[in-house]
Design an enzyme around this catalytic site. Structure first.
Site, PDB file in Angstrom:
ATOM      1  N   HIS B 221       0.809  -1.213   0.000  1.00 35.75           N
ATOM      2  CA  HIS B 221       0.000   0.000   0.000  1.00 35.75           C
ATOM      3  C   HIS B 221       0.843   1.264   0.000  1.00 35.75           C
ATOM      4  CE1 HIS B 221      -4.266  -1.547   0.905  1.00 35.75           C
ATOM      5  NE2 HIS B 221      -3.606  -2.359   0.125  1.00 35.75           N
ATOM      6  N   SER B 225      -0.101  -0.604  -6.066  1.00 41.23           N
ATOM      7  CA  SER B 225      -0.131  -1.842  -6.844  1.00 41.23           C
ATOM      8  C   SER B 225       0.471  -1.619  -8.213  1.00 41.23           C
ATOM      9  CB  SER B 225      -1.570  -2.325  -7.010  1.00 41.23           C
ATOM     10  OG  SER B 225      -2.022  -2.923  -5.832  1.00 41.23           O
ATOM     11  N   LYS B 248     -14.113  -7.550  -7.637  1.00 40.25           N
ATOM     12  CA  LYS B 248     -13.261  -8.494  -8.377  1.00 40.25           C
ATOM     13  C   LYS B 248     -12.642  -9.511  -7.424  1.00 40.25           C
ATOM     14  CE  LYS B 248     -10.744  -7.657 -12.392  1.00 40.25           C
ATOM     15  NZ  LYS B 248      -9.869  -6.918 -13.301  1.00 40.25           N
ATOM     16  N   ASP B 249     -12.134  -9.019  -6.278  1.00 38.49           N
ATOM     17  CA  ASP B 249     -11.551  -9.926  -5.290  1.00 38.49           C
ATOM     18  C   ASP B 249     -12.596 -10.903  -4.768  1.00 38.49           C
ATOM     19  OD1 ASP B 249      -9.060  -8.898  -5.549  1.00 38.49           O
ATOM     20  OD2 ASP B 249      -9.026  -7.808  -3.642  1.00 38.49           O
ATOM     21  N   GLU B 292       4.568 -34.123   0.039  1.00 40.38           N
ATOM     22  CA  GLU B 292       3.358 -33.576  -0.557  1.00 40.38           C
ATOM     23  C   GLU B 292       3.707 -32.953  -1.914  1.00 40.38           C
ATOM     24  OE1 GLU B 292       0.684 -34.633   1.351  1.00 40.38           O
ATOM     25  OE2 GLU B 292       0.061 -32.680   2.083  1.00 40.38           O
TER      26      GLU B 292
HETATM   27  C1  HEM Z   1      -0.254 -21.001   7.696  1.00 41.25           C
HETATM   28  C2  HEM Z   1      -1.243 -21.724   7.871  1.00 41.25           C
HETATM   29  C3  HEM Z   1      -1.189 -23.232   8.052  1.00 41.25           C
HETATM   30  C4  HEM Z   1      -0.733 -24.180   7.166  1.00 41.25           C
HETATM   31  C5  HEM Z   1      -0.136 -23.953   5.776  1.00 41.25           C
HETATM   32  C6  HEM Z   1      -0.939 -25.467   7.797  1.00 41.25           C
HETATM   33  C7  HEM Z   1      -0.630 -26.705   7.230  1.00 41.25           C
HETATM   34  C8  HEM Z   1      -0.874 -27.951   7.795  1.00 41.25           C
HETATM   35  C9  HEM Z   1      -0.658 -29.222   7.172  1.00 41.25           C
HETATM   36  C10 HEM Z   1      -0.094 -29.458   5.775  1.00 41.25           C
HETATM   37  C11 HEM Z   1      -1.040 -30.190   8.052  1.00 41.25           C
HETATM   38  C12 HEM Z   1      -1.031 -31.707   7.815  1.00 41.25           C
HETATM   39  C13 HEM Z   1      -2.391 -32.173   7.373  1.00 41.25           C
HETATM   40  C14 HEM Z   1      -2.442 -33.674   7.305  1.00 41.25           C
HETATM   41  O1  HEM Z   1      -2.004 -34.244   6.313  1.00 41.25           O
HETATM   42  O2  HEM Z   1      -2.928 -34.259   8.272  1.00 41.25           O
HETATM   43  C15 HEM Z   1      -1.466 -29.539   9.252  1.00 41.25           C
HETATM   44  C16 HEM Z   1      -1.904 -30.186  10.401  1.00 41.25           C
HETATM   45  C17 HEM Z   1      -2.248 -29.567  11.581  1.00 41.25           C
HETATM   46  N1  HEM Z   1      -2.336 -28.202  11.807  1.00 41.25           N
HETATM   47 FE1  HEM Z   1      -1.939 -26.761  10.463  1.00 41.25          FE
HETATM   48  N2  HEM Z   1      -1.502 -25.281   9.040  1.00 41.25           N
HETATM   49  C18 HEM Z   1      -1.655 -23.929   9.242  1.00 41.25           C
HETATM   50  C19 HEM Z   1      -2.174 -23.328  10.377  1.00 41.25           C
HETATM   51  C20 HEM Z   1      -2.471 -23.973  11.577  1.00 41.25           C
HETATM   52  C21 HEM Z   1      -2.889 -23.308  12.796  1.00 41.25           C
HETATM   53  C22 HEM Z   1      -3.062 -21.825  12.974  1.00 41.25           C
HETATM   54  C23 HEM Z   1      -3.080 -24.292  13.737  1.00 41.25           C
HETATM   55  C24 HEM Z   1      -3.516 -24.147  15.174  1.00 41.25           C
HETATM   56  C25 HEM Z   1      -2.892 -23.474  16.033  1.00 41.25           C
HETATM   57  C26 HEM Z   1      -2.817 -25.554  13.112  1.00 41.25           C
HETATM   58  C27 HEM Z   1      -2.920 -26.792  13.742  1.00 41.25           C
HETATM   59  C28 HEM Z   1      -2.706 -28.006  13.121  1.00 41.25           C
HETATM   60  C29 HEM Z   1      -2.868 -29.292  13.765  1.00 41.25           C
HETATM   61  C30 HEM Z   1      -3.282 -29.543  15.210  1.00 41.25           C
HETATM   62  C31 HEM Z   1      -2.573 -30.274  12.789  1.00 41.25           C
HETATM   63  C32 HEM Z   1      -2.583 -31.799  12.973  1.00 41.25           C
HETATM   64  C33 HEM Z   1      -3.932 -32.324  12.620  1.00 41.25           C
HETATM   65  C34 HEM Z   1      -3.973 -32.907  11.226  1.00 41.25           C
HETATM   66  O3  HEM Z   1      -2.980 -33.449  10.768  1.00 41.25           O
HETATM   67  O4  HEM Z   1      -5.042 -32.835  10.627  1.00 41.25           O
HETATM   68  N3  HEM Z   1      -2.458 -25.324  11.803  1.00 41.25           N
HETATM   69  N4  HEM Z   1      -1.372 -28.167   9.081  1.00 41.25           N
END
Ligand code: HEM
Lengths: 245, 402
Positions: B221, B225, B248-249, B292
């Site tokens: 900002h 842009s 648009k967004d 992945e």
């Molecule tokens: C930037 C954002 C985020 C990304 C890119 C991300 C990505 C991921 C990925 C790739 C997994 C594995 C999924 C699987 O195959 O099981 C995962 C699991 C998990 N994430 Fe995140 N996550 C994000 C934000 C968060 C936040 C904010 C929390 C909570 C504080 C969180 C809590 C968890 C937990 C507890 C798991 C394990 C449960 C599972 O595998 O389903 N994540 N996350």
């Protein structure tokens, strides 16, 4: 005949690729396949009966609770009765011998510790996610359960193993579990080996993904809603931008 | 002179800016109006300029679904897999939240790559937007680490062996490698400590990403842009963000939501590695360990180099080199639309990136090894050779004209 076929397969394989060590399972038609797949809950319940009466003596369903079975269309009373049919370890008595009690809906399925009819040292796989993780999926589970036969002439089968052309290496440590008539279906379906195998495979697919049908149903609704929203937003966008060209 | 009887009411205060009580103390309304209401947008910004809104939306979705998951998750080697099973089987709507989080992570990285290549194509990293770019690449790196850490949490076979490979990669660093590996794993092999480290990392980084997004958007900002032609100010003029670009967004985010819903509800097989439904087993190495899809290009580079540490340097370098892009490409011409050679090389870069991904998904040997090596070479050639060379040529040509 089979040996000739196998030999043909081996030599017909492209150089460098390892020949498959088991036959390819013929594809079946399953109602749960595809993006809109669904479960026939009557078949799932029949399949559970086969699991309970036949497979449960050797295979567990780790992390599945009895109450989860409400999802295949059982009333709470039915779940309670079903759970009571299982024996759950409950500590030891004064002499140190293990104590057992009847299962409750919130208990997890027990994993048999020393299944009868299984040789020492053989790992019995858990079936909770087997339909998902078994290479070849439900097609191959069905093929495996119906695929026992006498070994072709000249193919040795080590003691304690059984010939099955769909098992890895064409031999398996599981003795043929289904013989036909292993269960009595309440709905009158004839309990042939094929029918039992089909039903128990459907049950395994269900217990591997119990929310599949709900996921598909919700998905269709959400997609229709979003499509509608997108059309409205695009109309709005055209109207807003119509002043500036 | 004010008499003692006069009370100091808000309206008497002539120095105060106009507006409500809150507005004078915390000008939220003015901020929103300046930054998102009247904010001037180049009129020719195209559909690729809506990806930022999609990314913001999916980040919020990840934070919210992640919080729900975290409340039901057990960060121990003994409890992690069981807690995920409970989330999928019994926690009310747990299966829904988890599939959102899984599909969301995939589409998050997908949208990030789109955003990245948009920036590379239109020269969005050039003066005055160098900081915008740096914070953007920082976000890419943070999101990759977050996604990796998250993938370990469910403690399936792929989780475990993924952590194992990451530990080995760290260990291949000379001198400090073994120390780093022990710190990362908290032991000799993945276990309780590893899960605990990665859970804290995953949780914290996710919210740190939110903060960095704030800085990233602030820098956009301040600089304003860019536009697809790269000629500023936009030849077609500008329009206020609201309503023209807000709508648009909104369209972009709605289409993104449609794709997300299609993947998570109807085609989850596209993004789910079923091998991760097997619980972690330290005694049984899977026949093929594959990350992945969004890590495959970097995995391809890793395997294209014959020795481990070299592979690590090259694949980390493939991300690090992006930080230097504003100083590798110093040509005053911004957009690839005006730069035929650069445009051709950009196409080559996209092809190389995709090929590396395919190579990464195969055992990199035989023909795939050759392809991976050529693609990796081209990837670095584009940034390290072509960008500076073209900049020199274009600068000289411009000098001749003037
Ligand atoms: C930037 C954002 C985020 C990304 C890119 C991300 C990505 C991921 C990925 C790739 C997994 C594995 C999924 C699987 O195959 O099981 C995962 C699991 C998990 N994430 Fe995140 N996550 C994000 C934000 C968060 C936040 C904010 C929390 C909570 C504080 C969180 C809590 C968890 C937990 C507890 C798991 C394990 C449960 C599972 O595998 O389903 N994540 N996350």
């Amino acid at each position: 005949m089979l040996a000739i076929l196998l030999a043909g397969l081996t030599f017909g394989a492209p150089a460098g690729a390892t020949p498959p060590d088991h036959d390819h399972a013929p594809p079946q038609h399953w109602s749960f396949e595809g993006a809109l797949g669904n479960f026939d809950l009557a078949a799932v319940q029949r399949g559970y009966l086969v699991y309970e009466q036949v497979c449960a003596s050797c295979h567990g369903l780790k992390h599945v609770h009895f109450s989860d079975l409400a999802g295949m269309g059982l009333e709470p009373e039915a779940v309670q009765a079903l759970a009571a049919g299982y024996e759950i370890r409950a500590g030891r008595d004064l002499s140190g011998a293990p104590k057992y009690r009847h299962g409750l809906p919130d208990d997890a399925f027990p994993t048999p510790v020393r299944p009868v009819g299984v040789k020492e040292g053989v790992m019995v796989p858990d079936l909770a996610r087997q339909a998902l993780i078994y290479p070849g999926g439900p097609d191959r589970i069905y093929a495996l359960l119906t695929g026992y036969s006498a070994p072709p002439a000249g193919v040795p089968v080590p003691p304690g193993l059984f010939y099955n052309r769909f098992a890895a290496g064409r031999v398996i440590a599981m003795k043929p579990p289904l013989h036909g008539g292993d269960v009595h279906y309440e709905d009158g379906t004839a309990a042939s080996v094929e029918q039992e195998a089909r039903d128990v495979t459907i049950f395994l697919a269900w217990v591997g993904q119990p929310h599949l049908a709900e996921r598909h149903r919700t998905g269709v609704r959400v997609l229709i809603y979003l499509l509608f929203l997108i059309v409205l937003l695009f109309i709005l966008k055209r109207r807003i931008w119509s002043h500036v060209h | 002179m004010t008499g003692p009887s006069s009370t100091e009411t808000d309206s008497d205060d002539v120095d105060a800016p106009p507006g409500t009580w809150l507005e004078r103390r915390l000008p939220v309304g003015r901020f929103l109006s300046v930054q998102f209401g009247r904010f001037p947008m180049p009129r020719s910004a195209n559909v690729l300029w809506t990806v930022g809104a999609m990314l913001s939306a999916v980040l919020l979705l990840m934070l919210l679904s992640g919080l729900v998951l975290a409340m039901n998750y057990t960060p121990t080697a003994a409890g992690a897999f069981a807690s995920i099973e409970a989330i999928e089987r019994r926690v009310p709507s747990g299966w829904l939240i988890r599939s959102m989080h899984m599909a969301g992570a995939s589409l998050f990285l997908g949208a990030l790559y789109l955003h990245l290549f948009r920036g590379l194509y239109y020269g969005s990293y050039k003066k005055p937007r160098e900081l915008v770019w740096l914070f953007g690449i920082l976000l890419l790196a943070m999101t990759m680490v977050t996604a990796f850490a998250g993938y370990v949490l469910p403690w399936g076979q792929m989780s475990y062996w993924g952590a194992d490979i990451a530990g080995q990669a760290l260990a291949s660093i000379p001198v400090i490698g073994p120390f780093l590996e022990r710190v990362f794993l908290d032991g000799n092999q993945p276990g309780d400590g590893t899960i605990h480290h990665l859970f804290v990392l995953h949780f914290t980084l996710a919210f740190a990403i939110l903060a960095v997004v704030g800085v990233h958007v602030a820098t956009v900002h301040i600089a304003g842009s860019g536009n697809p032609d790269g000629v500023e100010p936009d030849r077609k003029g500008s329009l206020p963000f609201t309503p023209y670009f807000a709508i648009k967004d909104a369209c972009g985010v709605a289409v993104f939501a449609l794709v997300l819903a299609a993947v998570m509800f109807l085609f989850p097989d596209l993004i789910i590695e079923t091998a991760n439904y097997r619980p972690a087993n330290p005694l049984h190495t899977p026949t093929s360990i594959e990350p992945e899809w969004y890590f495959l290009p970097f995995f391809g580079i890793l395997q294209a180099i014959p020795f481990k540490f070299g592979g690590l340097v090259a694949s980390a370098g493939a991300v690090l080199v992006l930080f230097f892009v504003p100083w590798l490409d110093t040509s005053p011409v911004r957009s690839a639309r005006q730069r035929p050679l650069y445009r051709a090389s950009m196409m080559g870069l996209v092809v190389a990136f995709v090929l590396l991904g395919y190579a990464g998904s195969h055992h990199v040997e035989g023909n795939w090894l050759l392809i991976a090596r050529c693609a990796a070479l081209f990837y670095f050639f584009h940034f390290l050779v072509l960008m500076p060379l073209l900049s020199r040529r274009e600068k000289a040509a411009l000098k001749d004209v003037s």
